[in-house]
Design an enzyme around this catalytic site. Structure first.
Site, PDB file in Angstrom:
ATOM      1  N   ASP A 107      11.527  56.893 -23.690  1.00 32.19           N
ATOM      2  CA  ASP A 107      10.282  56.233 -24.075  1.00 32.19           C
ATOM      3  C   ASP A 107       9.232  56.560 -23.025  1.00 32.19           C
ATOM      4  O   ASP A 107       9.064  57.734 -22.666  1.00 32.19           O
ATOM      5  CB  ASP A 107      10.529  54.718 -24.223  1.00 32.19           C
ATOM      6  CG  ASP A 107       9.384  53.970 -24.857  1.00 32.19           C
ATOM      7  OD1 ASP A 107       9.145  54.152 -26.056  1.00 32.19           O
ATOM      8  OD2 ASP A 107       8.724  53.197 -24.136  1.00 32.19           O
ATOM      9  N   TYR A 156       1.915  49.243 -33.720  1.00 32.25           N
ATOM     10  CA  TYR A 156       2.218  48.506 -32.492  1.00 32.25           C
ATOM     11  C   TYR A 156       1.364  48.920 -31.302  1.00 32.25           C
ATOM     12  O   TYR A 156       0.872  48.072 -30.544  1.00 32.25           O
ATOM     13  CB  TYR A 156       3.702  48.650 -32.140  1.00 32.25           C
ATOM     14  CG  TYR A 156       4.073  49.970 -31.501  1.00 32.25           C
ATOM     15  CD1 TYR A 156       4.160  50.104 -30.128  1.00 32.25           C
ATOM     16  CD2 TYR A 156       4.338  51.093 -32.287  1.00 32.25           C
ATOM     17  CE1 TYR A 156       4.487  51.317 -29.549  1.00 32.25           C
ATOM     18  CE2 TYR A 156       4.672  52.302 -31.716  1.00 32.25           C
ATOM     19  CZ  TYR A 156       4.738  52.412 -30.347  1.00 32.25           C
ATOM     20  OH  TYR A 156       5.047  53.611 -29.766  1.00 32.25           O
ATOM     21  N   TYR A 233       1.053  50.111 -21.282  1.00 29.54           N
ATOM     22  CA  TYR A 233       0.336  50.664 -22.423  1.00 29.54           C
ATOM     23  C   TYR A 233      -1.178  50.507 -22.249  1.00 29.54           C
ATOM     24  O   TYR A 233      -1.948  51.400 -22.603  1.00 29.54           O
ATOM     25  CB  TYR A 233       0.762  49.954 -23.705  1.00 29.54           C
ATOM     26  CG  TYR A 233       2.120  50.334 -24.215  1.00 29.54           C
ATOM     27  CD1 TYR A 233       2.303  51.460 -25.010  1.00 29.54           C
ATOM     28  CD2 TYR A 233       3.237  49.552 -23.922  1.00 29.54           C
ATOM     29  CE1 TYR A 233       3.557  51.802 -25.497  1.00 29.54           C
ATOM     30  CE2 TYR A 233       4.498  49.895 -24.394  1.00 29.54           C
ATOM     31  CZ  TYR A 233       4.647  51.022 -25.180  1.00 29.54           C
ATOM     32  OH  TYR A 233       5.895  51.362 -25.645  1.00 29.54           O
ATOM     33  N   HIS A 302      15.212  54.809 -32.195  1.00 31.23           N
ATOM     34  CA  HIS A 302      14.477  55.010 -30.947  1.00 31.23           C
ATOM     35  C   HIS A 302      15.349  54.806 -29.708  1.00 31.23           C
ATOM     36  O   HIS A 302      15.200  55.495 -28.713  1.00 31.23           O
ATOM     37  CB  HIS A 302      13.294  54.043 -30.922  1.00 31.23           C
ATOM     38  CG  HIS A 302      12.403  54.183 -29.721  1.00 31.23           C
ATOM     39  ND1 HIS A 302      11.630  55.297 -29.499  1.00 31.23           N
ATOM     40  CD2 HIS A 302      12.168  53.345 -28.680  1.00 31.23           C
ATOM     41  CE1 HIS A 302      10.948  55.147 -28.372  1.00 31.23           C
ATOM     42  NE2 HIS A 302      11.265  53.971 -27.856  1.00 31.23           N
TER      43      HIS A 302
END
Length: 326
Positions: A107, A156, A233, A302
């Site tokens: 990720d 998201y 993020y 994922h």
């Protein structure tokens, strides 16, 4: 509650800036650094730690700042890539690692692995990317626009940008149910929205996730909250701007990509990783990742390193054994 941590040591490294970083260490031999993503912490590599240690490696798994047992830094702008990399370098220094490390990134941990390789190539021997190759940061320049175009306003990564919005949505769910949704169903959602708990109260767990695992995730995130991870993020664009001089630097280390066929986000958003054909992936990444040697594709979501851990572990270990010494 006891968890299977035999042979694992918990270390706490204080960086030069004074914040405390937690990491798990196991085994002896060439150092392997495991970098997690969101919503994760060291425990997400519970299947890789013992396997790599048994294969003759010294495994080092830091919790990124604010995750797991690492100290939460309150300032929301202190979660940029360079902040995370600074913590990682401090861990390696604190553990007296003097040789180049083998890195596994999942990720955003894959992004951190690529970033570490660009700005500190003296520290990196080889990298395994779980999910995607961060072959160019230019992907991130339009990432929000690309995801909104592909999935809509409720995707998201767009929802994550507004401080407090995702946290409020997460607070409506029982944390264990939310984590189950993240780990087992999130990347199967065609719209990649915020995960929601199942209405089935008797939802069966997959064989790679026990009730004790799920409770450990829940207890950890009940303690830390999700904001530290979301702040990563929220600082992506600033991170890219800060590191503009490195944007087209080659990733020259030997590298391996392990993709998951059911990870919809990486199939549909990243213009450079949309194919599942290994030869096409190698060709697309050759300009900036000339030493991407092979691609392994597994039937997983994922969180492929948990769901298909035996296959993923085998690929990682075989690749690292094949890498030339540092």
């Amino acid at each position: 509650m006891e968890f299977p941590t035999k042979g694992m040591e918990h270390k706490y490294i204080v960086t030069e800036l004074g914040n405390r970083v937690h990491c798990v260490v196991a085994g002896a031999g060439p150092p392997v650094l495991l970098l997690h993503g969101f919503p994760e912490f060291w425990y997400s590599f519970r299947y890789q730690i013992p396997a790599l240690a048994a294969a003759g490696f010294r495994v080092i798994v830091p919790d990124t700042r604010g995750a797991g047992e690492s100290e939460i830094v309150e300032a929301s702008d202190k979660y940029m890539w360079n902040d995370i990399i600074g913590d990682i370098v401090a861990v390696l220094k604190g553990l007296n690692v003097t040789e180049k490390v083998l890195v596994v990134g999942h990720d955003w941990g894959a992004s951190f692995a690529g970033h570490l390789s660009r700005i500190r190539p003296d520290l990196v021997r080889a990298v395994v990317y779980l999910g995607f190759v961060p072959s160019t940061w230019r992907v991130h320049l339009t990432l929000w626009e690309d995801t909104r175009a592909a999935f809509g306003d409720e995707v998201y990564i767009h929802v994550f940008q507004e401080p407090g919005r995702a946290e409020a949505l997460f607070a409506k769910e029982k944390t264990s149910s939310l984590m189950l949704a993240f780990l087992t169903r999130w990347s199967d959602d065609p719209q990649l929205g915020i995960p929601k708990a199942s209405s089935d109260k008797e939802e069966a767990l997959p064989d790679w996730l026990t009730s004790a695992d799920l409770q450990f995730y829940a207890d950890t995130f009940d303690k830390t909250g999700f904001t530290p991870g979301l702040n990563v993020y929220r600082n992506f664009k600033r991170s890219i701007e800060l590191n503009a001089p490195f944007i087209d630097k080659l990733l020259e280390h030997p590298s391996l990509l392990i993709k998951a066929t059911r990870d919809l986000g990486y199939q549909n958003v990243s213009r450079f990783q949309s194919s599942l054909d290994p030869e096409e992936i190698l060709a697309a990444n050759k300009p900036l990742s000339p030493n991407l040697q092979k691609v392994v594709v597994v039937d997983a979501n994922h969180f492929l390193h948990q769901e298909k851990h035996e296959e993923v572990n085998k690929a990682i270990i075989e690749f690292f054994i094949s890498c030339p010494p540092s």
